[in-house]
Design a protein around this motif. Structure first.
Motif, PDB file in Angstrom:
ATOM      1  N   ILE B  33      21.644  11.844  85.004  1.00 13.51           N
ATOM      2  CA  ILE B  33      23.065  11.437  84.966  1.00 13.51           C
ATOM      3  C   ILE B  33      23.181   9.978  84.525  1.00 13.51           C
ATOM      4  CG2 ILE B  33      25.111  11.053  86.393  1.00 13.51           C
ATOM      5  CD1 ILE B  33      24.153  13.514  88.090  1.00 13.51           C
ATOM      6  N   ALA B  34      22.305   9.126  85.059  1.00 12.21           N
ATOM      7  CA  ALA B  34      22.345   7.708  84.693  1.00 12.21           C
ATOM      8  C   ALA B  34      22.073   7.522  83.200  1.00 12.21           C
ATOM      9  CB  ALA B  34      21.337   6.916  85.534  1.00 12.21           C
ATOM     10  N   GLU B  35      21.145   8.319  82.684  1.00 10.94           N
ATOM     11  CA  GLU B  35      20.841   8.260  81.250  1.00 10.94           C
ATOM     12  C   GLU B  35      22.081   8.617  80.424  1.00 10.94           C
ATOM     13  OE1 GLU B  35      17.023  10.247  79.560  1.00 10.94           O
ATOM     14  OE2 GLU B  35      18.678  11.594  79.048  1.00 10.94           O
ATOM     15  N   ILE B 146      34.787  24.179  77.744  1.00  6.49           N
ATOM     16  CA  ILE B 146      33.336  23.941  77.750  1.00  6.49           C
ATOM     17  C   ILE B 146      32.707  25.245  78.205  1.00  6.49           C
ATOM     18  CG2 ILE B 146      31.450  22.664  78.836  1.00  6.49           C
ATOM     19  CD1 ILE B 146      33.442  20.376  79.372  1.00  6.49           C
ATOM     20  N   GLU B 147      31.742  25.741  77.436  1.00  2.00           N
ATOM     21  CA  GLU B 147      31.103  26.997  77.807  1.00  2.00           C
ATOM     22  C   GLU B 147      29.667  26.725  78.236  1.00  2.00           C
ATOM     23  OE1 GLU B 147      32.159  30.391  75.317  1.00  2.00           O
ATOM     24  OE2 GLU B 147      30.033  30.939  75.335  1.00  2.00           O
ATOM     25  N   ARG B 195      32.757  20.392  88.952  1.00  2.00           N
ATOM     26  CA  ARG B 195      31.978  21.500  89.469  1.00  2.00           C
ATOM     27  C   ARG B 195      30.550  21.673  88.951  1.00  2.00           C
ATOM     28  NH1 ARG B 195      29.827  26.155  90.032  1.00  2.00           N
ATOM     29  NH2 ARG B 195      29.212  25.887  87.880  1.00  2.00           N
ATOM     30  N   PRO B 196      30.316  21.644  87.608  1.00  2.00           N
ATOM     31  CA  PRO B 196      29.001  22.104  87.136  1.00  2.00           C
ATOM     32  C   PRO B 196      27.843  21.229  87.605  1.00  2.00           C
ATOM     33  CG  PRO B 196      30.594  22.005  85.330  1.00  2.00           C
ATOM     34  CD  PRO B 196      31.183  21.268  86.507  1.00  2.00           C
ATOM     35  N   ARG B 206      23.660  18.221  78.961  1.00  2.00           N
ATOM     36  CA  ARG B 206      24.623  18.707  77.963  1.00  2.00           C
ATOM     37  C   ARG B 206      25.578  17.590  77.559  1.00  2.00           C
ATOM     38  NH1 ARG B 206      25.372  24.505  77.991  1.00  2.00           N
ATOM     39  NH2 ARG B 206      27.359  24.002  77.014  1.00  2.00           N
ATOM     40  N   ALA B 207      25.845  17.524  76.256  1.00  2.00           N
ATOM     41  CA  ALA B 207      26.678  16.428  75.738  1.00  2.00           C
ATOM     42  C   ALA B 207      28.090  16.447  76.328  1.00  2.00           C
ATOM     43  CB  ALA B 207      26.747  16.501  74.213  1.00  2.00           C
ATOM     44  N   GLU B 208      28.721  17.629  76.428  1.00  2.00           N
ATOM     45  CA  GLU B 208      30.112  17.652  76.913  1.00  2.00           C
ATOM     46  C   GLU B 208      30.190  17.269  78.387  1.00  2.00           C
ATOM     47  OE1 GLU B 208      28.348  20.382  75.906  1.00  2.00           O
ATOM     48  OE2 GLU B 208      29.776  21.950  75.301  1.00  2.00           O
TER      49      GLU B 208
END
Lengths: 252, 252, 252, 252
Positions: B33-35, B146-147, B195-196, B206-208
């Protein structure tokens, strides 16, 4: 609609400690509020801090549709166990009407998640509660504003979450405003905070104030429906496909 | 605008206990997450459960604009003292982004005032997060949905207060829906639940997802202004008249 | 972040009709507001009622991130075509800041869906705008309240939909309150209504008022993302089973 | 509580143009809805497009507590005069329940201020309406979800203002979600949008759907109170001091 059962909870200390306050509320603040509810056809019981379990046993709460809470100087004496019990009962549908200095009561603070702090001043100030939500059931029978000649002042910032619905905004003589009628929901329970009612004024005998509290009780009464379910739902309602294949379908 | 300082908190247990999860997140979920935040120009620090004071000293929190929280199986090990410290820092303006299973973390539950329970299922289910708030800064750069091909399912009822703004609603293959991007405010602090991010999927690469979290950090950053004041305001801003007399004016 | 482009629209009639008002706003109300935005690094253009297409051509609106609207006595002269153009541009993401008497402007009324009526009085009254949303970006740099010694009064009931976020509540000397800073969204566009600014007072030269308007412009700026799509989506994203059969799957 | 009087409005064209639809709704869609309301003790009248004034005379609206609106292919034939009449009656307290394709009806669009566009697909899709507001009176008697085996799909983005309260979120088989039960207020009137009810399915005979509509009618019924007043209030409720002097007080 069946009769709504309200329980009026009061810490009932000011009335014992001060003759002046006892003269205003000879049957306690709870007594005056319960009397007002009865006038509006609501079955009203009372409970007070010094009763066993503060008068709020599991059975009492199970039989309560809407709990009304007045507390001020003894918030710290309310046991954590009872606070948690009240909170869970709200989650399961019981309504909660928090009055005046109950903004710092333990159940309200737990349900809000904020400090619930505010500004205040005792100066016999005029308060005018303006209706800002004109179609809300809590203002049934109420004119454009309620005027109270002398009350304690509560001023912004009132540290609550943004209300789901803002019903009243108060004007105070000394230059302050206050969001004085605020609706929230927590779980299946509905919550209304209503500002007026300092112990040194006969506020809970006023017809409009009694009307608002009765309206709020009706609004906050639980809806009857099956309980919510939580946790692991291993079996899905719809088929989940195994990924990487196109048409194969399995039930989860 | 000066650089925003985020602190990514992770309980960091799954990655130590499971080789499969460590293979997905070799630098920990917090590291991934930090990255992602660094890619978006946000200064990101990390803190984990097993550090002294869980890595969340008074100084760390004072230097944190936005705290990101990932926890799952060790919620109970987070000390009450730190939870209270986080809550008060949010009230004073720090943003909080609660991710995935953090819905049951102590700080989030305290700030919400509800149980924060939900339905769940581990079945490699497809999730599609639909944007329902198209002008919100948190969806900057994000398409209509977003899928994610495989994720843990979270389903309604999600026992949270009604969000101030609902940003995403998820569709799940197995027949459930979920309010998966929710904005709240508590005191001067802004809170976003997203949520995810189940530990067994590489969701935080993931980019999004990285885009949404970075957007949320910018949205949740504190505003700079004088602190709020509470308590007894004996001196009023405007004159208060003595009641029963018409024209005499006194300063409170 | 690239520069935000604001267009300040003014009906620009009072300044031409009254020497007293022209003396307060020699460059027009729009000129004073645009000057304030420029002080805050916002690229500000102006447009007025008597220009062709009221200065709001398709090209001007396409190049406008946030439109600021001041109108009062000539609402009826704004053409329906331009009103519809503004409304659609808001739906597509343009921000709209409606000031003071713009509450009765055609674009605002169309976007609200209500009458937008209120109470008013011209009596050189003191107004005090209290912040009730302490973490909102629109109050960056603003103290607990803004005090204006003399303004026109606007009072409740203000007939608007409940705001998504209520930022300011005004106290007025004559006994009224008003929801004076209100956030809404319509489509992809964000809308802020801000009360102060009667033409007979130099309100738009005040530093706090300029700060709030500049903050609001930043808050209301569009987010960059793909447009929304509507209409018939014949091809479904997931298979739809023929009913009455169990496992057969067809793509819609 | 006195009896609530509902008027069910239907454009009543599909039933005349299609034998298949007439077979489903031999008494018209309005007939089926009115029958459902009567089952719940609500006094239900009907009105249709081809009646004089579309059946919505001033007298009919004055006698209507809650108006239910079903329209689809003839929105354009509803006269502007009647639309304005309905809008004003809502502002004055009449409830409005907009059903299914009524999302593009003129009264609803005017009251929302947005395009009210959405995605749609006719593919006999399964819909599951999940309750997300478990204590709301509109879900009295309703389980965790309502499942409809075949319905038209409506998908996000649904271009409405953020609802004051979101009651249902729909899951659709083809991969879409939809905010399918939405509460709004406009003036003194309450509005509920409820999604199900395509003309080719017998949706309005279903017990849960009838329950929701009856609940919504009760929720949307007007409150009885004095009307709002607007405009110039020359006489203030409180004294306004002449500025530049300290103690002199004048009544406005």
């Amino acid at each position: 609609m069946s009769t709504i059962r309200a329980t009026v909870w009061n810490e009932f200390r000011h009335e014992k400690a001060s003759e002046a306050i006892a003269a205003i509320y000879p049957n306690g603040i709870h007594g005056a509020i319960a009397e007002g509810l009865a006038e509006h056809g609501i079955e009203a019981h009372t409970a007070t801090l010094d009763e066993p379990e503060h008068g709020l046993t599991d059975q009492v709460l199970a039989d309560t549709d809407v709990l009304i809470w007045w507390g001020h100087k003894a918030h710290g004496e309310v046991s954590e166990e009872i606070v948690e019990r009240v909170q869970k009962r709200v989650w399961n549908g019981m309504g909660l009407i928090t009055l005046h200095s109950g903004h710092l009561s333990k159940p309200f603070k737990r349900l809000m998640g904020t400090s619930c702090e505010l500004k205040w001043r005792e100066a016999d100030e005029r308060e005018r509660l303006w209706v800002v939500s004109p179609g809300h059931p809590i203002v049934e029978g109420i004119d454009e504003y309620i005027e109270i000649d002398e009350e304690e002042m509560y001023g912004e910032h009132f540290d609550i979450p943004q209300p789901d619905e803002l019903v009243f905004v108060s004007w105070f003589e000394g230059g302050d405003v206050f969001r004085s009628g605020c609706c929230f929901s927590r779980g299946a329970g509905k919550i209304f905070y209503f500002r007026p009612g300092h112990e040194t004024y006969p506020t809970y005998y006023r017809a409009e104030i009694r009307q608002v509290i009765a309206n709020a009780v009706r609004w906050a009464a639980p809806v009857v429906r099956p309980g919510r379910t939580f946790g692991n739902k291993k079996v899905s309602l719809e088929p989940i496909r195994e990924k990487g294949e196109s048409d194969r379908v399995r039930m989860g």
